[in-house]
Design a protein around this motif. Structure first.
Motif, PDB file in Angstrom:
ATOM      1  N   PRO A  38      -2.768  -0.364   8.305  1.00 36.44           N
ATOM      2  CA  PRO A  38      -2.023  -1.591   7.650  1.00 36.44           C
ATOM      3  C   PRO A  38      -2.122  -2.478   8.148  1.00 36.44           C
ATOM      4  O   PRO A  38      -2.224  -3.898   7.426  1.00 36.44           O
ATOM      5  N   PHE A  78      -2.206   5.490   7.212  1.00 33.64           N
ATOM      6  CA  PHE A  78      -1.716   5.775   5.576  1.00 33.64           C
ATOM      7  C   PHE A  78      -1.057   7.370   5.483  1.00 33.64           C
ATOM      8  O   PHE A  78      -1.165   7.636   3.995  1.00 33.64           O
ATOM      9  N   PRO A  82       4.751   5.086   1.264  1.00 32.70           N
ATOM     10  CA  PRO A  82       4.252   4.217   1.440  1.00 32.70           C
ATOM     11  C   PRO A  82       5.926   3.914   1.117  1.00 32.70           C
ATOM     12  O   PRO A  82       7.040   4.275   0.386  1.00 32.70           O
ATOM     13  N   SER A  83       6.411   2.902   1.735  1.00 32.14           N
ATOM     14  CA  SER A  83       7.221   2.051   1.728  1.00 32.14           C
ATOM     15  C   SER A  83       8.130   2.026   0.535  1.00 32.14           C
ATOM     16  O   SER A  83       7.481   1.641  -0.535  1.00 32.14           O
ATOM     17  N   ASP A  85       9.542  -0.012  -0.670  1.00 35.46           N
ATOM     18  CA  ASP A  85       9.461  -2.268  -0.865  1.00 35.46           C
ATOM     19  C   ASP A  85       7.971  -3.165  -1.154  1.00 35.46           C
ATOM     20  O   ASP A  85       7.763  -3.569  -1.612  1.00 35.46           O
ATOM     21  N   GLU A  86       6.718  -1.320  -0.762  1.00 35.19           N
ATOM     22  CA  GLU A  86       4.859  -2.270  -1.030  1.00 35.19           C
ATOM     23  C   GLU A  86       5.018  -2.159  -2.591  1.00 35.19           C
ATOM     24  O   GLU A  86       5.311  -0.813  -3.267  1.00 35.19           O
ATOM     25  N   GLU A  88       3.087  -1.809  -5.678  1.00 32.59           N
ATOM     26  CA  GLU A  88       2.030  -0.923  -6.932  1.00 32.59           C
ATOM     27  C   GLU A  88       0.869  -1.741  -6.312  1.00 32.59           C
ATOM     28  O   GLU A  88       0.899  -2.930  -6.385  1.00 32.59           O
ATOM     29  N   THR A  93      -0.979  -9.151  -6.351  1.00 32.95           N
ATOM     30  CA  THR A  93      -0.584 -10.064  -5.028  1.00 32.95           C
ATOM     31  C   THR A  93      -1.178 -11.187  -4.385  1.00 32.95           C
ATOM     32  O   THR A  93      -0.534 -12.090  -3.478  1.00 32.95           O
ATOM     33  N   ASN A  98      -4.847  -6.880  -5.359  1.00 32.18           N
ATOM     34  CA  ASN A  98      -3.822  -6.556  -4.778  1.00 32.18           C
ATOM     35  C   ASN A  98      -4.600  -6.947  -3.479  1.00 32.18           C
ATOM     36  O   ASN A  98      -5.436  -7.200  -2.836  1.00 32.18           O
ATOM     37  N   LYS A  99      -3.125  -6.120  -2.291  1.00 34.96           N
ATOM     38  CA  LYS A  99      -3.872  -6.938  -0.288  1.00 34.96           C
ATOM     39  C   LYS A  99      -5.218  -5.936  -0.559  1.00 34.96           C
ATOM     40  O   LYS A  99      -5.980  -6.875   0.436  1.00 34.96           O
TER      41      LYS A  99
END
Length: 272
Positions: A38, A78, A82-83, A85-86, A88, A93, A98-99
């Motif tokens: 991460p 991983f 997942p948090s 707050d992560e 989807e 983003t 996505n990231k």
């Protein structure tokens, strides 16, 4: 030439901008073969943001320290849930990404050419990051693979966009379906490597330095035109060529490119 550190090594990524406008971007988690945890995702995206804002940037060389360019996803990091707050995966983003996609796509989004110097191991997400570069220089014995099916997943870091036009369809399907390992020499035959070289970093830097001696406005315009080749129809591409050319012709940098060529000297361009 002197190098100026613009993003100090943080155990993940470093950036050094040379006087010629070539930025050396290095993945610096060499003890872990630059595997993607991460923190690595966050620092690579941070590096992309730094480069987008960097003054005097002409070209980028992307490489990895240690025995590998990037061994792909650090599976152990991983394994946790997942948090909450992560975001989807389906959330956009970073513009259209996505990231996980952004770490590969950002090299295509960058205004200047990116040359990846690939050695050692280049698996999974590492291959997708390298595929985001404009040009890939690969050591002939580099171990490469599209690994996601090994873990019961599909490639999801932009590969399907980035491999479009590079790899013949049936070859790409086989590499994805089987996660078969292949060498740098094979990668060149498949279209995943631009050049094969015993010293990819040196070769990549030479290419970047050559690009840095071209009109920076024209280089950026050419990259924009390349980016739209697969999405636009013929009429739109022809018009976009004319728009870009009209904006460049008779500008100071364009005239300087002509004069430097005629006078057989190094050009002195204004930075973008």
């Amino acid at each position: 030439m002197a190098q100026v550190a613009t993003m100090p090594a943080n155990e993940r990524v470093s950036i050094e901008l040379g006087e010629d406008g070539v930025a050396q971007v290095r993945l610096t988690r060499g003890d872990k073969m630059n595997a993607l945890d991460p923190e690595m995702f966050a620092r690579i995206i941070e590096a992309g943001t730094v480069l987008q804002r960097m003054k005097g940037l002409r070209a980028v060389v992307l490489s990895g320290e240690g025995p590998a360019f990037c061994a792909g996803l650090d599976i152990s990091s991983f394994s946790r849930a997942p948090s909450p707050d992560e975001p989807e995966l389906t959330e956009r983003t970073y513009g259209n990404s996505n990231k996980f996609q952004q770490v590969a796509m950002q090299w295509r989004k960058l205004q200047v050419p990116v040359i990846a110097a690939v050695h050692g191991v280049c698996f999974g997400g590492g291959l997708q990051i390298a595929s985001g570069a404009d040009i890939r220089v690969v050591h002939p014995q580099t171990r490469m693979a599209i690994m996601e099916l090994k873990w019961g997943l599909v490639p999801d870091m932009g590969g399907y966009v980035l491999w479009r036009g590079l790899v013949r369809d049936d070859v790409l399907r086989e590499l994805i379906y089987t996660n078969r390992e292949f060498t740098g020499e094979e990668a060149q035959r498949y279209g995943l490597a631009t050049h094969v070289d015993e010293n990819p970093l040196d070769r990549a830097t030479i290419i970047a330095s050559e690009i840095a001696n071209r009109n920076p406005h024209a280089i950026r315009a050419a990259k924009r035109l390349q980016a739209g080749m697969w999405e636009r129809d013929t009429d739109a591409i022809l018009l976009e060529e004319s728009i870009e050319q009209h904006a460049i012709m008779r500008t100071r940098n364009q005239v300087e490119a002509v004069m430097a060529g005629m006078e057989k000297r190094k050009p002195n361009f204004e930075d973008v």
